[in-house]
Design an enzyme around this catalytic site. Structure first.
Site, short mmCIF file in Angstrom:
data_model
loop_
_atom_site.label_atom_id
_atom_site.label_comp_id
_atom_site.label_asym_id
_atom_site.label_seq_id
_atom_site.Cartn_x
_atom_site.Cartn_y
_atom_site.Cartn_z
N CYS A 80 -15.68 2.33 -27.12
CA CYS A 80 -17.02 2.90 -27.15
C CYS A 80 -17.63 3.02 -25.76
O CYS A 80 -18.59 2.32 -25.42
CB CYS A 80 -17.91 2.07 -28.07
N GLU A 101 4.66 -6.41 1.74
CA GLU A 101 4.16 -6.81 0.42
C GLU A 101 3.99 -5.61 -0.51
O GLU A 101 2.89 -5.34 -0.99
CB GLU A 101 2.81 -7.52 0.59
N GLY A 158 0.78 -1.24 0.00
CA GLY A 158 0.00 0.00 0.00
C GLY A 158 0.80 1.28 0.00
O GLY A 158 0.21 2.36 -0.09
C1 LIG Z 1 -2.72 -5.60 -3.56
C2 LIG Z 1 -2.09 -6.12 -2.35
C3 LIG Z 1 -0.81 -5.69 -1.97
C4 LIG Z 1 -0.03 -4.66 -2.73
O1 LIG Z 1 -0.54 -3.37 -2.64
P1 LIG Z 1 0.30 -2.18 -3.28
O2 LIG Z 1 -0.53 -0.97 -3.09
O3 LIG Z 1 0.48 -2.47 -4.71
O4 LIG Z 1 1.59 -2.08 -2.55
C5 LIG Z 1 -0.24 -6.28 -0.87
N1 LIG Z 1 -0.89 -7.22 -0.15
C6 LIG Z 1 -2.13 -7.64 -0.48
C7 LIG Z 1 -2.76 -8.69 0.34
C8 LIG Z 1 -2.76 -7.11 -1.60
O5 LIG Z 1 -4.00 -7.52 -1.90
#
Ligand SMILES: *Cc1c(COP(=O)(O)O)cnc(C)c1O
Length: 426
Positions: A355, A273, A239
């Protein structure tokens, strides 16, 4: 922030001019900079060094095999949310012990595949999923590691479609239920429930939602430990923001300054992540102007890429900086985003050929005078760009091209009409 810059009046990606690349690839095309991708990865790793992070790149943000391979060779793990992403990560050479598997709807087939691959962790999103995983692990006489995805009820102040950590989303379980899940399932050993997973949404352009979410997560961990549960892993999800506008996102060190002190000395394995913060600024979408049309007071630039190639503006009203690849004299930008101001620009809508009224990349944007045939670049499209492409209007997906220094190569070819029809020719 990236390796896309204007030199001698035109846009370059690392040591290759963009016009040179599309001369052979044609348009539309996604172009990625390997140096930018790895730099953003390195910044996250360095910023969180004190916690010895396991970085599991969120493969859904930009999942081309060659991109994944670069990251795998660089030491990255992977966050996958489907069987397909698992197969990709493995084919890219990922170390299975560095794979975490999230997602609210894991099927039996996907679970079996992940067990076969001996992935690191399952991130559990609900009690029925956990029960199913326990049944499958028991029937196969294996033990698997799992973290419970907890919904800390923190509002990340981002788009409602990408908010995942408030109480009313479909993800994870809330804090009170988390206690009950451990009471009920935390003492069997088919699924070793030893971690807590948080992912609050995306993009989160401030540090404070993380601090609140992690603080709640730590309180939960301490109280679970107090009850005798062995919790050794905290996964804070992804995130982190990206620079859609110049310097819009806090740098990785800003997040780290707030997060590291919370977690030092807690005796927790630390997983993150990131997806967008690594990939977004590493890619652009290049399109060619097909027509310039006058519509009332407005100029409408109709380009050969559409919402099927890049859906973020239509889906989230996302902002992407757009500029000609070879701007007219005097229009070479120094910055990126809203801070670019030139006399002589024209207010324009930039739209695709699909479209749908929602098929636009920009509305009422100040751009240099542009003509039929001119190339434009849509910046910061490395994440959630190609991966969300569709075939709507029977339009083939564009190629993806990877630039490494002064070389570039196609890492996904342009789809042909035959590709589009092949699965239906029955
Ligand atoms: C989408 C997602 C992420 C990555 O989010 P980013 O904004 O791209 O860093 C990490 N963990 C989970 C579980 C996700 O669904």
């Amino acid at each position: 922030m990236d390796h896309f810059e204007y030199r001698n009046g035109e846009l370059w990606c690392e040591e290759v001019s963009v016009s040179n690349i599309v001369e052979t690839s044609g348009t539309p095309a996604y172009i990625y900079s390997a140096a930018t991708l790895l730099e953003h990865y390195d910044r996250v790793e360095a910023a969180f060094d004190a916690l010895d992070p396991l970085i599991c790149y969120s493969i859904k943000s930009c999942s081309n095999l060659h991109i994944c391979r670069l990251l795998a060779e660089h030491g990255s793990g992977f966050d996958v949310v489907s069987g397909g992403e698992l197969v990709r990560a493995l084919e890219a050479g990922a170390d299975p012990r560095k794979i975490v598997f999230a997602g609210v709807g894991k099927t039996d087939e996907e679970i079996h595949r992940a067990i076969d691959a001996r992935i690191g962790w399952f991130n559990i999103e609900s009690e029925p999923e956990l029960e199913n995983l326990i049944d499958i692990a028991k029937s196969r006489r294996v033990n698997v590691n799992a973290a419970l995805r907890v919904n800390p009820d923190v509002d990340p102040k981002t788009h409602r479609y990408t908010t995942t950590g408030t109480r009313e989303t479909k993800f994870g379980v809330d804090l009170e239920r988390a206690r009950r899940v451990f009471d009920q399932y935390g003492r069997q050993d088919a699924v070793l429930l030893t971690g807590i997973h948080l992912h609050i949404g995306s993009p989160v352009n401030s540090v404070e939602p993380y601090v609140r979410a992690i603080t709640k997560g730590l309180d939960l961990i301490e109280s679970l430990r107090g009850d005798g549960f062995k919790i050794d892993t905290l996964d804070i999800g992804g995130g982190f923001g990206a620079h859609y506008r110049a310097s819009e996102a806090p740098p990785a060190v800003r997040y780290a300054e707030a997060i590291v002190p919370l977690l030092e000395g807690r005796n927790l394995r630390f997983i993150m992540e990131p997806g967008r913060s690594i990939a977004a600024n590493a890619g652009i979408l290049v399109a060619r102007t097909v027509y310039v049309k006058q519509s009332g007071e407005r100029q409408v630039l109709i380009v050969d890429a559409g919402m099927n190639d890049l859906i973020r503006p239509a889906l989230y009203e996302a902002y992407h900086f757009i500029w000609p690849v070879q701007p007219p004299d005097g229009f070479v930008p120094v910055g990126r985003g809203e801070d670019v101001r030139f006399p002589g620009t024209v207010q324009m809508d930039v739209v695709g050929p699909v479209c749908e009224t929602g098929d636009f990349f920009a509305k009422d944007r100040a751009l240099p005078p542009t003509q039929r045939g001119d190339l434009i670049a849509v910046f910061s499209t490395g994440a959630y760009g190609f991966v969300m492409a569709s075939h709507y209007n029977t339009r083939g997906n564009p190629p993806e091209i990877l630039v490494i220094g002064d070389s570039h190569r196609v890492i996904r070819r342009r789809e042909t009409y035959d590709d589009l029809l092949a699965a239906e020719r029955l």
